[in-house]
Design a protein around this motif. Structure first.
Motif, PDB file in Angstrom:
ATOM      1  N   ALA A   6      -2.171  -2.314  -9.782  1.00  0.00           N
ATOM      2  CA  ALA A   6      -2.198  -1.733  -8.435  1.00  0.00           C
ATOM      3  C   ALA A   6      -2.463  -0.241  -8.455  1.00  0.00           C
ATOM      4  O   ALA A   6      -2.786   0.353  -7.446  1.00  0.00           O
ATOM      5  CB  ALA A   6      -0.886  -2.009  -7.708  1.00  0.00           C
ATOM      6  N   GLY A  11      -6.874   2.311  -3.379  1.00  0.00           N
ATOM      7  CA  GLY A  11      -5.863   2.027  -2.375  1.00  0.00           C
ATOM      8  C   GLY A  11      -5.436   0.570  -2.404  1.00  0.00           C
ATOM      9  O   GLY A  11      -5.803  -0.186  -3.284  1.00  0.00           O
ATOM     10  N   PHE A  12      -4.654   0.183  -1.420  1.00  0.00           N
ATOM     11  CA  PHE A  12      -4.117  -1.171  -1.354  1.00  0.00           C
ATOM     12  C   PHE A  12      -5.065  -2.034  -0.533  1.00  0.00           C
ATOM     13  O   PHE A  12      -4.965  -2.125   0.686  1.00  0.00           O
ATOM     14  CB  PHE A  12      -2.719  -1.146  -0.733  1.00  0.00           C
ATOM     15  CG  PHE A  12      -1.963  -2.432  -0.900  1.00  0.00           C
ATOM     16  CD1 PHE A  12      -1.590  -2.886  -2.150  1.00  0.00           C
ATOM     17  CD2 PHE A  12      -1.606  -3.176   0.201  1.00  0.00           C
ATOM     18  CE1 PHE A  12      -0.886  -4.071  -2.312  1.00  0.00           C
ATOM     19  CE2 PHE A  12      -0.897  -4.367   0.065  1.00  0.00           C
ATOM     20  CZ  PHE A  12      -0.536  -4.807  -1.195  1.00  0.00           C
ATOM     21  N   THR A  13      -6.000  -2.646  -1.207  1.00  0.00           N
ATOM     22  CA  THR A  13      -6.988  -3.499  -0.565  1.00  0.00           C
ATOM     23  C   THR A  13      -6.721  -4.952  -0.941  1.00  0.00           C
ATOM     24  O   THR A  13      -5.909  -5.234  -1.830  1.00  0.00           O
ATOM     25  CB  THR A  13      -8.417  -3.134  -1.019  1.00  0.00           C
ATOM     26  OG1 THR A  13      -8.510  -3.389  -2.430  1.00  0.00           O
ATOM     27  CG2 THR A  13      -8.742  -1.670  -0.744  1.00  0.00           C
ATOM     28  N   SER A  14      -7.406  -5.862  -0.306  1.00  0.00           N
ATOM     29  CA  SER A  14      -7.249  -7.272  -0.668  1.00  0.00           C
ATOM     30  C   SER A  14      -7.687  -7.517  -2.113  1.00  0.00           C
ATOM     31  O   SER A  14      -7.080  -8.336  -2.813  1.00  0.00           O
ATOM     32  CB  SER A  14      -8.020  -8.176   0.288  1.00  0.00           C
ATOM     33  OG  SER A  14      -9.392  -7.879   0.267  1.00  0.00           O
ATOM     34  N   ALA A  17      -4.812  -6.243  -4.337  1.00  0.00           N
ATOM     35  CA  ALA A  17      -3.686  -7.167  -4.235  1.00  0.00           C
ATOM     36  C   ALA A  17      -3.975  -8.468  -4.980  1.00  0.00           C
ATOM     37  O   ALA A  17      -3.089  -9.014  -5.635  1.00  0.00           O
ATOM     38  CB  ALA A  17      -3.374  -7.442  -2.765  1.00  0.00           C
ATOM     39  N   LEU A  40      -2.060  -9.256   4.772  1.00  0.00           N
ATOM     40  CA  LEU A  40      -2.244  -7.994   4.064  1.00  0.00           C
ATOM     41  C   LEU A  40      -1.769  -6.884   4.993  1.00  0.00           C
ATOM     42  O   LEU A  40      -2.375  -6.641   6.040  1.00  0.00           O
ATOM     43  CB  LEU A  40      -3.715  -7.759   3.683  1.00  0.00           C
ATOM     44  CG  LEU A  40      -3.992  -6.462   2.922  1.00  0.00           C
ATOM     45  CD1 LEU A  40      -3.282  -6.459   1.573  1.00  0.00           C
ATOM     46  CD2 LEU A  40      -5.483  -6.258   2.737  1.00  0.00           C
ATOM     47  N   GLU A  42       1.961  -4.115   4.766  1.00  0.00           N
ATOM     48  CA  GLU A  42       2.825  -3.366   3.841  1.00  0.00           C
ATOM     49  C   GLU A  42       2.944  -4.127   2.519  1.00  0.00           C
ATOM     50  O   GLU A  42       3.107  -3.546   1.464  1.00  0.00           O
ATOM     51  CB  GLU A  42       4.193  -3.142   4.471  1.00  0.00           C
ATOM     52  CG  GLU A  42       5.021  -2.112   3.762  1.00  0.00           C
ATOM     53  CD  GLU A  42       4.397  -0.726   3.720  1.00  0.00           C
ATOM     54  OE1 GLU A  42       4.631  -0.011   2.721  1.00  0.00           O
ATOM     55  OE2 GLU A  42       3.673  -0.341   4.659  1.00  0.00           O
ATOM     56  N   ASN A  43       2.878  -5.439   2.612  1.00  0.00           N
ATOM     57  CA  ASN A  43       2.850  -6.336   1.452  1.00  0.00           C
ATOM     58  C   ASN A  43       1.652  -7.268   1.613  1.00  0.00           C
ATOM     59  O   ASN A  43       1.153  -7.461   2.716  1.00  0.00           O
ATOM     60  CB  ASN A  43       4.120  -7.195   1.391  1.00  0.00           C
ATOM     61  CG  ASN A  43       5.362  -6.373   1.232  1.00  0.00           C
ATOM     62  OD1 ASN A  43       5.550  -5.698   0.240  1.00  0.00           O
ATOM     63  ND2 ASN A  43       6.234  -6.407   2.242  1.00  0.00           N
ATOM     64  N   ALA A  44       1.237  -7.838   0.504  1.00  0.00           N
ATOM     65  CA  ALA A  44       0.228  -8.898   0.554  1.00  0.00           C
ATOM     66  C   ALA A  44       0.942 -10.203   0.245  1.00  0.00           C
ATOM     67  O   ALA A  44       1.761 -10.266  -0.675  1.00  0.00           O
ATOM     68  CB  ALA A  44      -0.870  -8.645  -0.471  1.00  0.00           C
ATOM     69  N   ARG A  59       3.131  -2.995  -1.809  1.00  0.00           N
ATOM     70  CA  ARG A  59       2.185  -1.877  -1.820  1.00  0.00           C
ATOM     71  C   ARG A  59       2.555  -0.855  -2.904  1.00  0.00           C
ATOM     72  O   ARG A  59       1.691  -0.251  -3.524  1.00  0.00           O
ATOM     73  CB  ARG A  59       2.191  -1.210  -0.446  1.00  0.00           C
ATOM     74  CG  ARG A  59       1.237  -0.076  -0.290  1.00  0.00           C
ATOM     75  CD  ARG A  59       1.289   0.477   1.114  1.00  0.00           C
ATOM     76  NE  ARG A  59       0.747  -0.449   2.092  1.00  0.00           N
ATOM     77  CZ  ARG A  59      -0.520  -0.461   2.488  1.00  0.00           C
ATOM     78  NH1 ARG A  59      -1.379   0.398   2.008  1.00  0.00           N
ATOM     79  NH2 ARG A  59      -0.936  -1.337   3.370  1.00  0.00           N
ATOM     80  N   THR A  60       3.846  -0.648  -3.122  1.00  0.00           N
ATOM     81  CA  THR A  60       4.304   0.355  -4.081  1.00  0.00           C
ATOM     82  C   THR A  60       5.589  -0.098  -4.750  1.00  0.00           C
ATOM     83  O   THR A  60       6.307  -0.949  -4.224  1.00  0.00           O
ATOM     84  CB  THR A  60       4.526   1.714  -3.375  1.00  0.00           C
ATOM     85  OG1 THR A  60       4.986   2.672  -4.328  1.00  0.00           O
ATOM     86  CG2 THR A  60       5.557   1.614  -2.265  1.00  0.00           C
TER      87      THR A  60
END
Length: 64
Positions: A6, A11-14, A17, A40, A42-44, A59-60
């Motif tokens: 991650a 960034g946090f993309t599909s 994730a 998708l 804050e969380n996936a 996400r983190t």
């Protein structure tokens, strides 16, 4: 470790994730093939196809 997947500049993309989910499934000895991304945000959230299980990718690692 799955969390390392991650850490990227995109960034946090599909796609990110999905890579984390696949790595986590590998560590847990689960088959992530055909997993469906159902949320998708804050969380996936992924629904695994071969077993009745939901995988959550945060996400983190930081809390709060």
């Amino acid at each position: 470790m799955a969390a390392d997947a991650a850490r990227s500049e995109e960034g946090f993309t599909s796609a990110v994730a999905t890579r984390v989910m696949v790595a986590a499934c590998r560590v847990a000895q689960l088959d992530g093939t055909g997993a469906e991304l159902i949320r998708l945000g804050e969380n996936a959230l992924f629904r695994l196809a071969p077993v009745p299980m939901i995988v959550r990718v945060a996400r983190t690692l930081e809390s709060g």
